[in-house]
Write a protein that holds these residues in place. Structure first.
Motif: not given
Length: 223
Positions: A11-13, A16, A81, A83-84, A94, A104, A157-159
């Motif tokens: 999940v999280s950035a 990744v 998944n 991604v927060w 996603n 997404t 894929i990330e924040w």
């Protein structure tokens, strides 16, 4: 509605990016960083014939805050998944929406309600289509040559921060090389999305990826 157990996802950035995560958060990757929201598959009451619906739930009350797109999720639920963003006010869902297609859905929390935002897919697709056309010209193939869809992906894929997301997008098409053989036309990009806090975003940067660069991006399950 009854809520099934939260499904475990990448999940999280931080994951990744390869940065260390808080151990408790790593064990609950479907949960928002602040712990107030959680991704679950929700089982409709009194109707076992209906597939569970993906949703964001308040874990303190088990109330559904927002239902997520369910096209394709019934067949590919384990490949989805969340991604927060680090402040838990935005997330990307996603999911695999077809046999050869990952997309997404973006959401933003406003006045304690989750609102779905416009998809970045259409705008990113314009860049991918231009890049594929350039590859076809480079190969000295007809501009209108038949292209068989192999795969399309549009996923966050990330924040990088609370208002900046990175979208990974690529497209693969098979084109005739001879009567018996085909060649693949492949283009891969990263797009930087900037959010204004009012439900809008814009692409502020795009980068075409080399073969070496794209190898560094972990594949989503099923890709």
């Amino acid at each position: 509605m009854k809520c099934l157990l939260g499904v475990s996802f990448l999940v999280s950035a931080l994951a990744v990016s390869g940065l260390p995560q808080d151990s408790e958060q790593a064990e609950k990757p479907s949960q928002s960083p602040d712990g107030k929201w959680e991704y679950r598959l929700v089982d409709p009451e009194n109707d076992e014939s209906v597939d569970p619906t993906p949703a964001i739930v308040n874990p303190a009350t088990d109330n559904v805050a927002v239902k997520l797109p369910d096209d394709g999720v019934s067949s590919f639920a384990e490949e989805a998944n969340i991604v927060w963003a680090a402040d838990s006010k935005r997330f990307a869902f996603n999911y695999r929406a077809g046999g050869r297609y990952v997309t997404t859905a973006l959401y933003e929390l406003r006045s304690e309600k989750w609102k779905r935002l416009n998809s970045p897919e259409k705008e990113a697709s314009r860049t991918l289509e231009k890049a594929k056309a350039a590859e076809i010209r480079k190969a000295r193939l007809p501009a209108d040559i038949y292209q068989r869809r192999i795969w399309d992906t549009f996923r966050v894929i990330e924040w990088r921060d609370a208002r900046t997301a990175v979208l990974y997008a690529y497209s693969i098409r098979a084109v005739p090389a001879s009567e018996e053989d085909t060649n693949d036309i492949e283009v891969y990009y990263l797009f930087t999305l900037k959010f204004d806090g009012s439900g809008h975003w814009k692409i502020v940067n795009s980068k075409k990826l080399s073969a070496e660069e794209r190898k560094k991006i972990p594949p989503m399950k099923g890709e």
